[in-house]
Design a protein around this motif. Structure first.
Motif, PDB file in Angstrom:
ATOM      1  N   ILE A 194       0.828  -1.203   0.000  1.00  0.00           N
ATOM      2  CA  ILE A 194       0.000   0.000   0.000  1.00  0.00           C
ATOM      3  C   ILE A 194       0.862   1.253   0.000  1.00  0.00           C
ATOM      4  CG2 ILE A 194      -1.572   1.333   1.462  1.00  0.00           C
ATOM      5  CD1 ILE A 194      -3.007  -1.312   2.024  1.00  0.00           C
ATOM      6  N   GLN A 195       1.957   1.246   0.752  1.00  0.00           N
ATOM      7  CA  GLN A 195       2.880   2.376   0.721  1.00  0.00           C
ATOM      8  C   GLN A 195       3.468   2.552  -0.670  1.00  0.00           C
ATOM      9  OE1 GLN A 195       5.700   1.486   3.810  1.00  0.00           O
ATOM     10  NE2 GLN A 195       4.364   2.198   5.460  1.00  0.00           N
ATOM     11  N   GLY A 196       3.788   1.430  -1.307  1.00  0.00           N
ATOM     12  CA  GLY A 196       4.331   1.492  -2.657  1.00  0.00           C
ATOM     13  C   GLY A 196       3.324   2.024  -3.664  1.00  0.00           C
ATOM     14  N   LEU A 197       2.043   1.629  -3.517  1.00  0.00           N
ATOM     15  CA  LEU A 197       1.015   2.120  -4.425  1.00  0.00           C
ATOM     16  C   LEU A 197       0.827   3.624  -4.297  1.00  0.00           C
ATOM     17  CD1 LEU A 197      -1.713  -0.669  -4.169  1.00  0.00           C
ATOM     18  CD2 LEU A 197      -0.283  -0.122  -6.144  1.00  0.00           C
ATOM     19  N   ARG A 198       0.895   4.141  -3.085  1.00  0.00           N
ATOM     20  CA  ARG A 198       0.804   5.593  -2.904  1.00  0.00           C
ATOM     21  C   ARG A 198       1.938   6.294  -3.641  1.00  0.00           C
ATOM     22  NH1 ARG A 198      -0.015   4.752   3.117  1.00  0.00           N
ATOM     23  NH2 ARG A 198      -2.259   4.655   3.441  1.00  0.00           N
ATOM     24  N   ALA A 199       3.143   5.761  -3.486  1.00  0.00           N
ATOM     25  CA  ALA A 199       4.310   6.365  -4.132  1.00  0.00           C
ATOM     26  C   ALA A 199       4.185   6.296  -5.651  1.00  0.00           C
ATOM     27  CB  ALA A 199       5.599   5.665  -3.663  1.00  0.00           C
ATOM     28  N   TYR A 200       3.759   5.146  -6.174  1.00  0.00           N
ATOM     29  CA  TYR A 200       3.582   4.995  -7.611  1.00  0.00           C
ATOM     30  C   TYR A 200       2.531   5.971  -8.128  1.00  0.00           C
ATOM     31  CZ  TYR A 200       6.332   0.995  -9.275  1.00  0.00           C
ATOM     32  OH  TYR A 200       7.345   0.180  -9.695  1.00  0.00           O
ATOM     33  N   PHE A 201       1.441   6.107  -7.391  1.00  0.00           N
ATOM     34  CA  PHE A 201       0.361   6.995  -7.835  1.00  0.00           C
ATOM     35  C   PHE A 201       0.844   8.430  -7.923  1.00  0.00           C
ATOM     36  CE2 PHE A 201      -3.362   9.694  -7.283  1.00  0.00           C
ATOM     37  CZ  PHE A 201      -4.240   9.157  -8.206  1.00  0.00           C
ATOM     38  N   ASP A 202       1.519   8.904  -6.881  1.00  0.00           N
ATOM     39  CA  ASP A 202       2.017  10.281  -6.878  1.00  0.00           C
ATOM     40  C   ASP A 202       2.999  10.511  -8.024  1.00  0.00           C
ATOM     41  OD1 ASP A 202       0.526  11.127  -4.700  1.00  0.00           O
ATOM     42  OD2 ASP A 202       2.064  10.579  -3.241  1.00  0.00           O
ATOM     43  N   LYS A 203       3.791   9.500  -8.322  1.00  0.00           N
ATOM     44  CA  LYS A 203       4.821   9.634  -9.350  1.00  0.00           C
ATOM     45  C   LYS A 203       4.253   9.556 -10.759  1.00  0.00           C
ATOM     46  CE  LYS A 203       9.433   7.821 -10.386  1.00  0.00           C
ATOM     47  NZ  LYS A 203      10.450   6.809 -10.000  1.00  0.00           N
ATOM     48  N   CYS A 204       3.231   8.732 -10.960  1.00  0.00           N
ATOM     49  CA  CYS A 204       2.734   8.443 -12.307  1.00  0.00           C
ATOM     50  C   CYS A 204       1.547   9.299 -12.732  1.00  0.00           C
ATOM     51  CB  CYS A 204       2.335   6.971 -12.416  1.00  0.00           C
ATOM     52  SG  CYS A 204       3.703   5.811 -12.233  1.00  0.00           S
ATOM     53  N   LEU A 205       0.837   9.901 -11.788  1.00  0.00           N
ATOM     54  CA  LEU A 205      -0.407  10.582 -12.145  1.00  0.00           C
ATOM     55  C   LEU A 205      -0.191  11.619 -13.247  1.00  0.00           C
ATOM     56  CD1 LEU A 205      -3.435  11.094 -11.606  1.00  0.00           C
ATOM     57  CD2 LEU A 205      -2.727  12.850  -9.982  1.00  0.00           C
ATOM     58  N   GLY A 206       0.740  12.538 -13.025  1.00  0.00           N
ATOM     59  CA  GLY A 206       0.924  13.627 -13.974  1.00  0.00           C
ATOM     60  C   GLY A 206       1.574  13.227 -15.278  1.00  0.00           C
ATOM     61  N   THR A 207       2.240  12.083 -15.316  1.00  0.00           N
ATOM     62  CA  THR A 207       2.980  11.689 -16.516  1.00  0.00           C
ATOM     63  C   THR A 207       2.321  10.578 -17.309  1.00  0.00           C
ATOM     64  OG1 THR A 207       4.313  10.158 -15.185  1.00  0.00           O
ATOM     65  CG2 THR A 207       5.212  12.356 -15.561  1.00  0.00           C
ATOM     66  N   MET A 208       1.439   9.788 -16.675  1.00  0.00           N
ATOM     67  CA  MET A 208       0.902   8.614 -17.360  1.00  0.00           C
ATOM     68  C   MET A 208      -0.612   8.442 -17.255  1.00  0.00           C
ATOM     69  SD  MET A 208       3.661   5.620 -16.487  1.00  0.00           S
ATOM     70  CE  MET A 208       2.826   4.479 -17.588  1.00  0.00           C
ATOM     71  N   LEU A 209      -1.245   8.976 -16.245  1.00  0.00           N
ATOM     72  CA  LEU A 209      -2.613   8.572 -15.927  1.00  0.00           C
ATOM     73  C   LEU A 209      -3.690   9.573 -16.316  1.00  0.00           C
ATOM     74  CD1 LEU A 209      -2.016   7.061 -12.355  1.00  0.00           C
ATOM     75  CD2 LEU A 209      -1.771   5.967 -14.603  1.00  0.00           C
ATOM     76  N   LEU A 210      -3.306  10.736 -16.809  1.00  0.00           N
ATOM     77  CA  LEU A 210      -4.298  11.767 -17.116  1.00  0.00           C
ATOM     78  C   LEU A 210      -4.616  11.811 -18.605  1.00  0.00           C
ATOM     79  CD1 LEU A 210      -3.002  14.747 -14.946  1.00  0.00           C
ATOM     80  CD2 LEU A 210      -4.855  13.168 -14.388  1.00  0.00           C
TER      81      LEU A 210
END
Length: 294
Positions: A194-210
């Motif tokens: 879960i800690q890793g998913l938070r980190a991945y989300f913060d890192k990937c949102l602006g570059t991959m998920l929008l």
């Protein structure tokens, strides 16, 4: 004389026909394997499809509205969806992308078209890595609804979300307490994931998920809440997009097979939790936010 029974219209596509098919928010090349007659005049056929380059375990029955014909117009639509879903392609060649887990794809010279290069790259991922998520049908449907809300209906998720990614992951973590009590190795593993998913989300949102239509909203929310992480502003709608991207991200890490299998199992369980509680964690209606209109 009694009226003649209405005849069932023929299917739009034929067995072995090359088509495009929605899987999540993107379109993929596929082949029709079987056709299921609905048995009622006017009802739509269903198609069993095989995605090119994917293992047969991904073969699935899909409704007619997820299938598009193989033509220039729909191929252009496929290309546009890829561009919208992969803003990382806009990164300058001389800069390292923020999502370091993925290597920069070199420019390929020759006569091969960009669409074919994209498909070849996708096939390479599938062939090289044994990573497969068990995505429930309801999750696939939610992803398609999410894509339509943003790209077709011009609506956005209102931010900050009432139930954020952090809140959702905390709820899920608490739900595992009865099966895996505090202090157990499995419980510790869940916490790390879960800690890793938070980190991945913060890192990937602006570059991959929008999607392209969400970028102004993203920039505004960052200005409005400069000290907050994205997982404390966005909700489960965007977290689902991360889950279907995870196989590609994991493929470029040095995680060993055991760690990859553990992560896959955790993601499967989280998606099952969402599918059972989607009315609580997924918005049923997005909002038209005029200040972000283009």
């Amino acid at each position: 004389m009694p009226p003649k029974a209405a005849k069932q219209a023929p299917p739009l596509y034929e067995v072995s026909e090359r088509v495009l098919c929605f899987h999540g928010p993107l379109l993929y090349e596929a082949k029709v394997l079987e056709i299921k007659n609905p048995g009622e005049p006017g009802a739509s056929y269903s198609y069993k499809v095989h995605y090119k380059g994917w293992k047969s375990s991904w073969d699935e029955w899909v409704p007619q509205d997820r299938v598009l014909g193989w033509n220039d117009e729909n191929l252009q639509k496929q290309k546009e969806l890829r561009e919208e879903h992969n803003p990382k392609k806009k990164v300058e060649k001389d800069k390292k992308p923020a999502h370091a887990e993925e290597p920069v794809v070199p420019t390929v010279r020759g006569q091969k078209r960009a669409r074919e290069m994209d498909m070849d790259k996708e096939e390479d991922f599938i062939k090289r890595h044994e990573i497969k998520l068990n995505v429930p049908e309801i999750i696939k449907s939610l992803l398609v609804d999410d894509w339509e809300n943003v790209t077709k209906n011009g609506t956005l998720v209102k931010l900050p979300r009432d139930i954020t990614v952090t809140m959702f992951l905390n709820d899920y973590f608490e739900s595992t307490e009865t099966s895996y009590p505090s202090g157990s190795q499995q419980r510790q593993s869940y916490e790390e994931i879960i800690q890793g998913l938070r980190a991945y989300f913060d890192k990937c949102l602006g570059t991959m998920l929008l999607y392209r239509f969400e970028r102004d909203q993203y920039n505004e929310i960052k200005k409005e809440y400069p000290d907050k992480n994205m997982c404390d502003l966005y909700g489960t709608e965007h977290l689902l997009r991360l889950f279907v991207t995870m196989p590609e991200l994991i493929a470029h890490t040095n995680m060993d097979t055991q760690a990859v299998n553990a992560l896959r199992d955790h993601l499967d369980n989280i998606m099952l939790f969402i599918s059972r509680n989607h009315e609580k964690y997924i918005l049923s209606e997005y909002e038209q936010l005029l200040k972000y209109s283009q």
